[in-house]
Scaffold this active site. Structure first.
Site, PDB file in Angstrom:
ATOM      1  N   ASP A 189       0.836  -1.191   0.000  1.00  0.00           N
ATOM      2  CA  ASP A 189       0.000   0.000   0.000  1.00  0.00           C
ATOM      3  C   ASP A 189       0.880   1.252   0.000  1.00  0.00           C
ATOM      4  O   ASP A 189       2.041   1.204   0.393  1.00  0.00           O
ATOM      5  CB  ASP A 189      -0.896   0.022   1.249  1.00  0.00           C
ATOM      6  CG  ASP A 189      -2.004  -1.034   1.183  1.00  0.00           C
ATOM      7  OD1 ASP A 189      -2.263  -1.552   0.076  1.00  0.00           O
ATOM      8  OD2 ASP A 189      -2.592  -1.333   2.242  1.00  0.00           O
ATOM      9  N   TYR A 253       6.199  -9.145   7.573  1.00  0.00           N
ATOM     10  CA  TYR A 253       5.767  -7.798   7.944  1.00  0.00           C
ATOM     11  C   TYR A 253       6.162  -7.476   9.367  1.00  0.00           C
ATOM     12  O   TYR A 253       6.239  -8.368  10.219  1.00  0.00           O
ATOM     13  CB  TYR A 253       4.232  -7.689   7.892  1.00  0.00           C
ATOM     14  CG  TYR A 253       3.601  -7.897   6.545  1.00  0.00           C
ATOM     15  CD1 TYR A 253       3.269  -6.808   5.738  1.00  0.00           C
ATOM     16  CD2 TYR A 253       3.296  -9.181   6.090  1.00  0.00           C
ATOM     17  CE1 TYR A 253       2.661  -6.984   4.514  1.00  0.00           C
ATOM     18  CE2 TYR A 253       2.691  -9.363   4.859  1.00  0.00           C
ATOM     19  CZ  TYR A 253       2.367  -8.266   4.074  1.00  0.00           C
ATOM     20  OH  TYR A 253       1.768  -8.455   2.856  1.00  0.00           O
ATOM     21  N   TYR A 324      -4.449  -9.631   3.289  1.00  0.00           N
ATOM     22  CA  TYR A 324      -4.663  -8.239   3.701  1.00  0.00           C
ATOM     23  C   TYR A 324      -4.377  -8.130   5.189  1.00  0.00           C
ATOM     24  O   TYR A 324      -5.172  -8.585   6.015  1.00  0.00           O
ATOM     25  CB  TYR A 324      -6.105  -7.810   3.397  1.00  0.00           C
ATOM     26  CG  TYR A 324      -6.411  -7.704   1.925  1.00  0.00           C
ATOM     27  CD1 TYR A 324      -5.892  -6.654   1.173  1.00  0.00           C
ATOM     28  CD2 TYR A 324      -7.229  -8.634   1.287  1.00  0.00           C
ATOM     29  CE1 TYR A 324      -6.182  -6.530  -0.189  1.00  0.00           C
ATOM     30  CE2 TYR A 324      -7.523  -8.516  -0.071  1.00  0.00           C
ATOM     31  CZ  TYR A 324      -6.996  -7.461  -0.802  1.00  0.00           C
ATOM     32  OH  TYR A 324      -7.283  -7.343  -2.123  1.00  0.00           O
TER      33      TYR A 324
END
Ligand SMILES: [Zn+2]
Ligand SMILES: [Zn+2]
Length: 361
Positions: A189, A253, A324
């Site tokens: 993103d 992440y 997501y």
């Protein structure tokens, strides 16, 4: 029958000698072969290339006239292609090949010109993005579609730059290319940083005049922007672009998560123990306007928590391509199940997200 010397030899036919356009096979085309070769040599001279392929575009009238005489013989089109193609090989020292050539040159005998189709140059590496306000590719202003309006300060765009533009800028200039296209193993993103080992990419430079460029210099220039780096930048090929476009990846992440109430360490540890966690993710609300509304099954393979405080905690996780993460944390109004908020019984949200590793699977 009247044939020019060249057609007479090509077709193995005795004939009354004819000059120029009087030839009943080529209508004078054979006389121009050597000037087409000169034109072709001149046309490609502006370009750096190592392989080429040559084609010809000839009036149907000539093809048909020639075909009546050239049955089982070399036709006029083939004769032109061989003459100019072999001549080009000799005069440039480059190799003729139909397999992925750097340049396809077409002798357009109707418009008396050489048309060139120049294959893209490819460079690949892994990019790092340190900004939380940068899209992967140029994003035009939603309101004016790039024309420039009040909303975008007459820039025509939503963000001042993009990963693609940062990487492409020095390469387009050095290659004297006409533009670029970024291929990457997924995307993050706009507000997510891409850190650590970076994300695999291939940048395609369109219609390049140069293919050999100083990549150390290009890398330095990209890094000088301060927000993007291209690690391990190297000359590459179309296959690498295809590989990053079509492969799946595992991503690691790091996130700062804020919680509405203090979360107990034991609960977080219990969630770590659940991994791998299979998720059902309905297309998130925030992207529903541009993606079809479906349920995807994804997996979080590993999840760990640190820095637990009153306001939240840090989370590090390893997840499958296309998961997501923000929605896994928030639950996205029940669209992602299970979610971290649901498992904890406390509403949480991602405050900051970084991708720290992207690996091919
Ligand atoms: Zn002829
Ligand atoms: Zn605008």
């Amino acid at each position: 029958m009247r044939l020019c010397e060249s057609c007479s030899a090509r077709l193995g036919l005795e004939s009354e000698a004819s000059e120029g356009s009087g030839c009943e096979a080529c209508m004078g085309l054979s006389d121009k072969f050597s000037s087409y070769l000169d034109m072709a040599v001149k046309a490609v001279s502006e370009y750096e290339f190592s392989t080429f392929w040559l084609g010809a575009f000839i009036r149907k009238k000539v093809i048909d006239a020639d075909a009546r005489l050239s049955e089982n013989k070399q036709g006029i089109k083939k004769a032109l292609e061989i003459y100019v193609g072999e001549g080009l090989e000799k005069r440039t020292g480059k190799t003729a090949t139909p397999v992925d050539p750097d340049i396809i040159a077409t002798v357009d005998t109707i418009n008396e010109r050489i048309e060139l189709r120049v294959s893209s140059a490819f460079f690949s590496g892994r990019y790092v993005k340190k900004s939380r306000a940068m899209p992967q590719s140029k994003w035009l202003c939603r309101k004016c579609s790039g024309r420039g309006c009040k909303e975008c300060g007459f820039t025509g765009r939503m963000y001042p730059s993009s990963v693609e533009e940062r990487i492409a800028a020095p390469l387009i200039r050095m290659c004297e290319g006409a533009g670029s296209k970024l291929h990457a193993l997924g995307r993050e993103d706009i507000d997510v940083r891409m850190l650590g080992t970076g994300r695999p990419f291939a940048i395609e430079i369109l219609s390049p005049k140069r293919r050999t460029v100083d990549l150390a210099e290009a890398s330095k220039e990209i890094a000088s922007s301060g927000d993007v780096e291209a690690l391990g930048l190297a000359a590459s090929g179309r296959q690498e672009a295809l590989r990053v476009d079509t492969s799946k990846a595992m991503k690691r992440y790091e996130a700062v998560v804020s919680s509405e109430a203090q979360v107990e360490r034991e609960k977080l540890e219990a969630i770590s123990g659940l991994a791998p966690i299979e998720l059902e993710q309905r297309t998130p609300n925030r992207v529903a306007h541009r993606r079809s509304d479906i349920v995807r099954v994804r997996a979080v393979d590993n999840i760990e928590f640190t820095n637990i405080s009153d306001e939240g905690f840090r989370m590090s996780l390893l997840a499958e391509h296309g998961t997501y993460i923000k929605e896994f944390v928030s639950g996205d109004d029940g669209r992602t199940k299970p979610s971290l908020s649901q498992l904890l019984g406390i509403q949480c949200r991602v405050a900051e997200l970084d991708v720290t590793d992207v690996e091919f699977v």
